[in-house]
Scaffold this active site. Structure first.
Site, short mmCIF file in Angstrom:
data_model
loop_
_atom_site.label_atom_id
_atom_site.label_comp_id
_atom_site.label_asym_id
_atom_site.label_seq_id
_atom_site.Cartn_x
_atom_site.Cartn_y
_atom_site.Cartn_z
N GLY A 46 0.84 -1.24 -0.02
CA GLY A 46 -0.12 -0.04 -0.12
C GLY A 46 0.89 1.21 0.12
O GLY A 46 1.97 1.24 0.28
N GLN A 51 3.19 10.05 1.20
CA GLN A 51 4.48 9.21 1.24
C GLN A 51 5.35 9.44 0.30
O GLN A 51 6.38 9.38 0.06
CB GLN A 51 4.27 7.71 1.27
CG GLN A 51 3.66 7.12 2.67
CD GLN A 51 3.47 5.67 2.67
OE1 GLN A 51 2.48 5.18 2.11
NE2 GLN A 51 4.44 4.86 3.04
N CYS A 91 6.09 -0.40 6.96
CA CYS A 91 5.51 0.58 6.17
C CYS A 91 6.62 1.29 5.12
O CYS A 91 7.88 1.08 5.76
CB CYS A 91 5.08 2.03 7.01
SG CYS A 91 4.84 3.48 6.20
N LEU A 92 6.50 1.51 4.13
CA LEU A 92 7.40 1.93 3.28
C LEU A 92 8.36 3.08 3.71
O LEU A 92 9.49 3.18 3.38
CB LEU A 92 7.03 2.29 1.77
CG LEU A 92 6.60 0.79 0.98
CD1 LEU A 92 5.66 1.22 -0.32
CD2 LEU A 92 7.61 -0.36 0.74
N HIS A 133 -4.25 1.65 7.70
CA HIS A 133 -2.81 2.06 7.57
C HIS A 133 -2.80 3.31 6.72
O HIS A 133 -2.15 4.34 7.03
CB HIS A 133 -1.85 0.99 7.49
CG HIS A 133 -0.40 1.44 7.28
ND1 HIS A 133 0.47 0.77 7.84
CD2 HIS A 133 0.34 2.14 6.27
CE1 HIS A 133 1.72 1.33 7.88
NE2 HIS A 133 1.55 2.16 6.82
N GLU A 134 -2.97 3.19 5.23
CA GLU A 134 -2.92 3.93 4.33
C GLU A 134 -3.90 5.36 4.72
O GLU A 134 -3.29 6.53 4.45
CB GLU A 134 -3.19 3.54 2.86
CG GLU A 134 -2.56 2.48 2.80
CD GLU A 134 -0.90 2.51 2.63
OE1 GLU A 134 -0.28 3.48 2.70
OE2 GLU A 134 -0.38 1.41 2.93
N HIS A 137 -2.11 7.84 7.31
CA HIS A 137 -1.02 8.47 6.43
C HIS A 137 -1.72 10.11 6.22
O HIS A 137 -1.06 10.73 5.98
CB HIS A 137 -0.48 7.66 5.21
CG HIS A 137 0.76 6.81 5.38
ND1 HIS A 137 1.89 7.20 6.07
CD2 HIS A 137 0.65 5.51 5.08
CE1 HIS A 137 2.45 6.19 6.25
NE2 HIS A 137 2.03 5.24 5.62
#
Ligand code: ZN
Length: 167
Positions: A46, A51, A91-92, A133-134, A137
């Site tokens: 995701g 991000q 997480c990226l 989660h996204e 962000h």
């Protein structure tokens, strides 16, 4: 398409609250394509526009094994339900760290798709968790915010050190 640079914790730009998308046009569709390419390249399941330093309410996800079930949600609104479940999240923007986080097991999402159509989808399992989660962000929130101060500080220090080495 292009792979975009992913901001990493503790970059303060990750704390920006994203603004609603007001028109779904070709520029936005190109951004969505680039976000998918960036997510698949990383690789991750995701990615939120936040991000890649674009502060608009857009997320892309694909939790499938074969990387062939892409979902893009524009201006997503979530209703959460079901049990509280704990999963190891990564997480990226927090590369290399995985920690248990609790989330709802089900989510109902209302959003626009890249064609500009209103869509509604019932999500569960990993897809529901990933979308929560996204969406965090987009509020400037990271999964490390759910951890203890001690753990979060340890992760921040390690990443700051890694960024210095890379710089
Ligand atoms: Zn993330």
């Amino acid at each position: 398409m292009a792979v975009l640079e992913i901001l990493e914790f503790p970059d303060p730009r990750l704390r920006t609250r994203a603004q609603p998308v007001t028109s779904v046009d070709d520029d936005l569709r190109k951004l969505v394509d680039d976000m998918f390419e960036t997510m698949y390249d990383a690789p991750g399941i995701g990615l939120a526009a936040t991000q890649v330093n674009v502060h608009k309410r857009i997320i892309v996800v694909d939790v499938s094994e074969n990387r062939d079930e892409p979902h893009a949600f524009i201006n997503p609104e979530l209703s959460l339900s079901g049990e509280i479940v704990e999963t190891e999240e990564g997480c990226l923007s927090v590369p290399g760290f995985y920690e248990p986080v609790t989330r709802y097991e089900k989510a109902f999402v209302r959003a626009l798709n890249p064609a500009g159509d209103a869509i509604e989808l019932a999500l569960e399992g990993m897809l529901a968790i990933c979308v929560q989660h996204e969406c965090d962000h987009l509020e400037g929130k990271l999964f490390v915010d759910y951890l203890s101060n001690l753990k979060r500080t340890r992760i921040r220090r390690k990443l700051e050190k890694a960024h210095r080495v890379r710089a």
